[in-house]
Design an enzyme around this catalytic site. Structure first.
Site, PDB file in Angstrom:
ATOM      1  N   HIS A  47      13.161  -0.810  10.045  1.00 15.61           N
ATOM      2  CA  HIS A  47      13.712   0.145  11.012  1.00 15.61           C
ATOM      3  C   HIS A  47      12.725   0.388  12.164  1.00 15.61           C
ATOM      4  CE1 HIS A  47      16.086   3.989  11.867  1.00 15.61           C
ATOM      5  NE2 HIS A  47      14.976   4.180  12.567  1.00 15.61           N
ATOM      6  N   GLU A  48      11.442   0.600  11.812  1.00 14.55           N
ATOM      7  CA  GLU A  48      10.457   0.912  12.865  1.00 14.55           C
ATOM      8  C   GLU A  48      10.167  -0.306  13.739  1.00 14.55           C
ATOM      9  OE1 GLU A  48      10.194   3.923  13.266  1.00 14.55           O
ATOM     10  OE2 GLU A  48      10.709   4.592  11.253  1.00 14.55           O
ATOM     11  N   GLN A  52       9.972   6.173  20.495  1.00 16.80           N
ATOM     12  CA  GLN A  52      10.676   7.437  20.201  1.00 16.80           C
ATOM     13  C   GLN A  52       9.973   8.637  20.826  1.00 16.80           C
ATOM     14  OE1 GLN A  52      11.091   6.521  15.754  1.00 16.80           O
ATOM     15  NE2 GLN A  52      12.931   7.711  16.187  1.00 16.80           N
ATOM     16  N   CYS A  65      17.732   8.366  11.504  1.00 21.65           N
ATOM     17  CA  CYS A  65      16.698   8.166  12.518  1.00 21.65           C
ATOM     18  C   CYS A  65      16.448   9.493  13.210  1.00 21.65           C
ATOM     19  CB  CYS A  65      17.194   7.128  13.528  1.00 21.65           C
ATOM     20  SG  CYS A  65      16.040   6.805  14.871  1.00 21.65           S
ATOM     21  N   LEU A  66      15.190   9.802  13.475  1.00 24.05           N
ATOM     22  CA  LEU A  66      14.857  11.054  14.155  1.00 24.05           C
ATOM     23  C   LEU A  66      15.453  11.105  15.563  1.00 24.05           C
ATOM     24  CD1 LEU A  66      11.138  11.514  13.036  1.00 24.05           C
ATOM     25  CD2 LEU A  66      13.117  12.837  12.278  1.00 24.05           C
ATOM     26  N   GLY A  80       9.228   8.075   9.234  1.00 26.32           N
ATOM     27  CA  GLY A  80       8.734   7.031  10.119  1.00 26.32           C
ATOM     28  C   GLY A  80       8.979   7.417  11.561  1.00 26.32           C
ATOM     29  N   HIS A  90      12.747  -0.668  16.281  1.00 26.45           N
ATOM     30  CA  HIS A  90      12.530   0.232  17.428  1.00 26.45           C
ATOM     31  C   HIS A  90      11.617  -0.428  18.462  1.00 26.45           C
ATOM     32  CE1 HIS A  90      14.432   4.092  16.695  1.00 26.45           C
ATOM     33  NE2 HIS A  90      13.890   4.232  15.496  1.00 26.45           N
TER      34      HIS A  90
HETATM   35 NI    NI Z   1      14.381   5.572  13.974  1.00 22.09          NI
END
Ligand code: NI
Length: 173
Positions: free
Chosen positions: A132-133, A51, A90-91, A46, A136
């Protein structure tokens, strides 16, 4: 298409609330293509627009299910059910993970690429990814709600995904 730089925790862009998309512009369509490419390149499941430094309510998710990538514009959670506690990464926080409690099932309403309203139901990892997204997009990171300290995830754990399967362990969102 092009890879975009993934912003890391500590970058103020990750703490800001994103603005809704009104009419999807050509630039935003390119952004979505770039987000998908960037997510796959980073072996994530995701990615949310902030991000990659863009404060718009857009995110992409691919948990390896038959639906293929979910492209969510102005998404909102319309119902939640149950509970799951598990590993989340998380990236924007590379190499780390934490335990996070999320709903087991969520229903999400979002616009698609044609700006038509769609409803998606997610369970398990997909429900976790939706939550989660969308967090963000409101400037929130999983690190704020992780239970206990974050821990290191070994690179070999992440390489398990090379075959395209996602088992829910060590998948960065
Ligand atoms: Ni994330």
């Amino acid at each position: 298409m092009a890879l975009r730089e993934i912003r890391l925790e500590g970058d103020p862009v990750l703490t800001k609330e994103c603005k809704a998309v009104k009419d999807l512009t050509e630039r935003q369509k390119v952004l979505i293509e770039d987000m998908l490419e960037t997510m796959y390149d980073a072996d994530g499941v995701g990615l949310a627009a902030p991000q990659v430094g863009v404060l718009r309510r857009i995110c992409v998710i691919d948990v390896g299910d038959e639906h293929g990538p979910y492209i969510l514009i102005n998404p909102k959670i319309i119902s939640k059910e149950g509970e799951q506690t598990g590993q989340e990464g998380c990236l924007s926080v590379p190499g780390k993970a934490g335990n996070v409690t999320r709903p087991m099932k969520v229903k999400v309403e979002a616009k698609d690429l044609d700006m038509n309203t769609q409803t998606y139901e997610g369970e398990g990892l997909l429900a976790r990814a939706f939550c989660h997204e969308i967090d963000h997009l409101d400037g929130h990171m999983y690190t704020e709600i992780a239970e206990g300290p974050l821990y290191e995830v070994r690179p070999e754990d992440e390489e398990d995904e090379e075959d395209g399967s996602n088992n829910g362990n060590g998948d960065d969102l």
